[in-house]
Design a protein around this motif. Structure first.
Motif, mmCIF file in Angstrom:
data_model
loop_
_atom_site.group_PDB
_atom_site.id
_atom_site.type_symbol
_atom_site.label_atom_id
_atom_site.label_comp_id
_atom_site.label_asym_id
_atom_site.label_seq_id
_atom_site.Cartn_x
_atom_site.Cartn_y
_atom_site.Cartn_z
ATOM 1 N N CYS A 18 0.852 -1.194 0.000
ATOM 2 C CA CYS A 18 0.000 0.000 0.000
ATOM 3 C C CYS A 18 0.880 1.234 0.000
ATOM 4 N N TRP A 19 1.026 1.880 -1.161
ATOM 5 C CA TRP A 19 1.918 3.032 -1.236
ATOM 6 C C TRP A 19 1.282 4.244 -0.590
ATOM 7 N N PRO A 20 2.071 5.112 0.051
ATOM 8 C CA PRO A 20 1.523 6.375 0.523
ATOM 9 C C PRO A 20 1.323 7.299 -0.661
ATOM 10 N N LEU A 21 0.200 7.936 -0.684
ATOM 11 C CA LEU A 21 -0.081 8.830 -1.796
ATOM 12 C C LEU A 21 0.860 10.006 -1.791
ATOM 13 N N ILE A 22 1.454 10.255 -2.973
ATOM 14 C CA ILE A 22 2.275 11.454 -3.120
ATOM 15 C C ILE A 22 1.387 12.500 -3.771
ATOM 16 N N LEU A 23 0.819 13.364 -2.975
ATOM 17 C CA LEU A 23 -0.095 14.373 -3.480
ATOM 18 C C LEU A 23 0.614 15.703 -3.555
ATOM 19 N N VAL A 24 0.679 16.257 -4.741
ATOM 20 C CA VAL A 24 1.258 17.589 -4.878
ATOM 21 C C VAL A 24 0.145 18.598 -4.659
ATOM 22 N N LEU A 25 0.381 19.492 -3.769
ATOM 23 C CA LEU A 25 -0.642 20.427 -3.330
ATOM 24 C C LEU A 25 -1.120 21.311 -4.470
ATOM 25 N N THR A 26 -2.425 21.326 -4.670
ATOM 26 C CA THR A 26 -3.011 22.245 -5.643
ATOM 27 C C THR A 26 -3.620 23.392 -4.874
ATOM 28 N N LEU A 27 -3.246 24.570 -5.254
ATOM 29 C CA LEU A 27 -3.622 25.743 -4.476
ATOM 30 C C LEU A 27 -4.874 26.386 -5.048
ATOM 31 N N ASN A 28 -5.959 25.595 -5.132
ATOM 32 C CA ASN A 28 -7.175 26.084 -5.745
ATOM 33 C C ASN A 28 -7.768 27.254 -4.974
ATOM 34 N N ALA A 29 -7.536 27.254 -3.660
ATOM 35 C CA ALA A 29 -8.164 28.292 -2.857
ATOM 36 C C ALA A 29 -7.432 29.617 -2.943
ATOM 37 N N CYS A 30 -6.242 29.575 -3.515
ATOM 38 C CA CYS A 30 -5.444 30.793 -3.587
ATOM 39 C C CYS A 30 -5.425 31.321 -5.011
ATOM 40 N N ASP A 31 -5.758 32.553 -5.171
ATOM 41 C CA ASP A 31 -5.671 33.192 -6.477
ATOM 42 C C ASP A 31 -4.232 33.117 -6.965
ATOM 43 N N SER A 32 -4.055 32.672 -8.226
ATOM 44 C CA SER A 32 -2.715 32.498 -8.759
ATOM 45 C C SER A 32 -1.940 33.806 -8.807
ATOM 46 N N LEU A 137 -9.555 11.932 4.253
ATOM 47 C CA LEU A 137 -9.041 11.797 5.612
ATOM 48 C C LEU A 137 -9.277 10.389 6.163
ATOM 49 N N LEU A 138 -10.385 9.771 5.781
ATOM 50 C CA LEU A 138 -10.608 8.372 6.167
ATOM 51 C C LEU A 138 -9.489 7.498 5.618
ATOM 52 N N TYR A 139 -9.162 7.726 4.359
ATOM 53 C CA TYR A 139 -8.070 6.977 3.743
ATOM 54 C C TYR A 139 -6.758 7.255 4.473
ATOM 55 N N TYR A 140 -6.511 8.499 4.810
ATOM 56 C CA TYR A 140 -5.269 8.871 5.482
ATOM 57 C C TYR A 140 -5.131 8.120 6.811
ATOM 58 N N HIS A 141 -6.188 8.104 7.588
ATOM 59 C CA HIS A 141 -6.103 7.476 8.905
ATOM 60 C C HIS A 141 -5.953 5.958 8.801
ATOM 61 N N TRP A 142 -6.444 5.378 7.721
ATOM 62 C CA TRP A 142 -6.189 3.947 7.521
ATOM 63 C C TRP A 142 -4.759 3.711 7.041
ATOM 64 N N SER A 143 -4.345 4.430 6.010
ATOM 65 C CA SER A 143 -3.049 4.155 5.383
ATOM 66 C C SER A 143 -1.874 4.553 6.269
ATOM 67 N N ARG A 144 -2.040 5.553 7.109
ATOM 68 C CA ARG A 144 -0.952 6.002 7.968
ATOM 69 C C ARG A 144 -1.060 5.450 9.381
ATOM 70 N N GLU A 145 -2.284 5.368 9.900
ATOM 71 C CA GLU A 145 -2.470 4.990 11.295
ATOM 72 C C GLU A 145 -2.990 3.568 11.467
ATOM 73 N N GLY A 146 -3.326 2.907 10.353
ATOM 74 C CA GLY A 146 -3.868 1.554 10.437
ATOM 75 C C GLY A 146 -5.251 1.496 11.043
ATOM 76 N N ASN A 147 -6.015 2.579 10.905
ATOM 77 C CA ASN A 147 -7.347 2.678 11.493
ATOM 78 C C ASN A 147 -8.346 1.902 10.634
ATOM 79 N N THR A 148 -8.718 0.716 11.074
ATOM 80 C CA THR A 148 -9.609 -0.142 10.289
ATOM 81 C C THR A 148 -11.044 0.384 10.274
ATOM 82 N N LEU A 149 -11.434 1.108 11.321
ATOM 83 C CA LEU A 149 -12.768 1.715 11.320
ATOM 84 C C LEU A 149 -12.859 2.782 10.227
ATOM 85 N N ALA A 150 -11.791 3.565 10.075
ATOM 86 C CA ALA A 150 -11.756 4.573 9.008
ATOM 87 C C ALA A 150 -11.810 3.897 7.644
ATOM 88 N N LEU A 151 -11.111 2.769 7.498
ATOM 89 C CA LEU A 151 -11.145 2.029 6.236
ATOM 90 C C LEU A 151 -12.559 1.561 5.920
#
Length: 279
Positions: A18-32, A137-151
């Protein structure tokens, strides 16, 4: 000689787990048009949280933008981006903090302090978001913390509109990679279909496609996807390049034609025009 399969496993060991997602931040909330300097005038407490250092500047700026997004909107999707941004900064600063500055000892101390601050902030945000229902965030807590309830909560959302985005499809593929190869393939294709132009394309998708097709002994497809990955890089990996050449010769592949297919495929993906092929 290193085989095609071995170089994928050597270069991309995470495709078999299970690879950790490499997410490059998209700054949609910030005016370019808004610069970081301008944003920092209104958010001094955020921008001054880390001591200024030339190391890991890109990752530090990603954390800063993400924190400002969370402060301004307090959205769970931005909290997920902030968690991933912290991870990127911590990874970079973990290496930088080990470098001893010969003349300026305080530089080494500053980097260690910045690392500790980032780790503390990551831990706090992780705790604060543990009750979330947002799929990222559910995915994050499973993939990083092993939270099966989040999964379990995350998997309940499968097939619903809230997962109809590239990131969520990649998250699903991460779960199914060890469970259903063909389903994983479909999810990866769907992630490419939903890729938004102007955002970063996760290399894991291309790497894993190359691995799956190698396992299926569909060598032309394996070559195309690894070549597509190579084209995505700012600086091509010479080991992969050499192995692609050896592989092409061993399998008598038409490299010129397959390279053209790879270029066309990548162009369609980045333009948001990719359509899943039959498989």
């Amino acid at each position: 000689m290193i085989t095609f399969r071995k170089i994928i496993q050597l270069r991309f060991p995470l495709v078999s787990k299970c690879w950790p997602l490499i997410l490059v931040l998209t700054l949609n909330a910030c005016d370019s048009s808004v610069t970081l300097m301008q944003l920092c005038k209104e958010n001094e407490e955020i921008c001054n949280d880390f001591g200024q250092d030339s190391w890991c500047k890109t990752q530090r700026n990603q954390v800063t933008f993400a924190r400002i997004n969370v402060k301004d909107k307090n959205l769970d999707v931005d909290k997920y981006s902030l968690l991933v941004a912290y991870e990127g900064y911590i990874k970079c600063m973990s290496l930088a903090s080990q470098i001893q500055h010969i003349k300026l000892k305080e530089k080494t101390t500053l980097r260690k302090d910045n690392l500790i601050t980032a780790q503390a902030n990551l831990s706090l945000l992780t705790e604060q978001s543990v009750q979330t229902k947002h799929p990222h965030l559910l995915y994050y807590h499973w993939s990083r913390e092993g939270n099966t309830l989040a999964l379990a909560e995350f998997l309940k959302l499968e097939g619903t509109p809230i997962l109809e985005n590239s990131t969520a499809q990649l998250h699903l593929a991460t779960y199914y990679i060890k469970r259903d190869r063909n389903k994983t393939l479909g999810l990866l294709y769907r992630a490419l279909e939903l890729h938004q132009p102007g955002t970063e394309l996760p290399a894991e998708i291309l790497q894993t496609l190359a691995t799956i097709f190698t396992q299926k002994k569909q060598y032309k497809q394996a070559y195309i996807w690894l070549r597509t990955y190579q084209l995505l890089q700012d600086k091509p990996d010479q080991r992969i390049e050499a192995n692609l050449k050896n592989y092409q010769q061993a399998k008598s592949l038409d490299a010129k034609f397959l390279d053209k297919v790879a270029r066309t495929t990548l162009a369609k993906i980045t333009a948001g025009q990719f359509t899943s092929p039959s498989y």
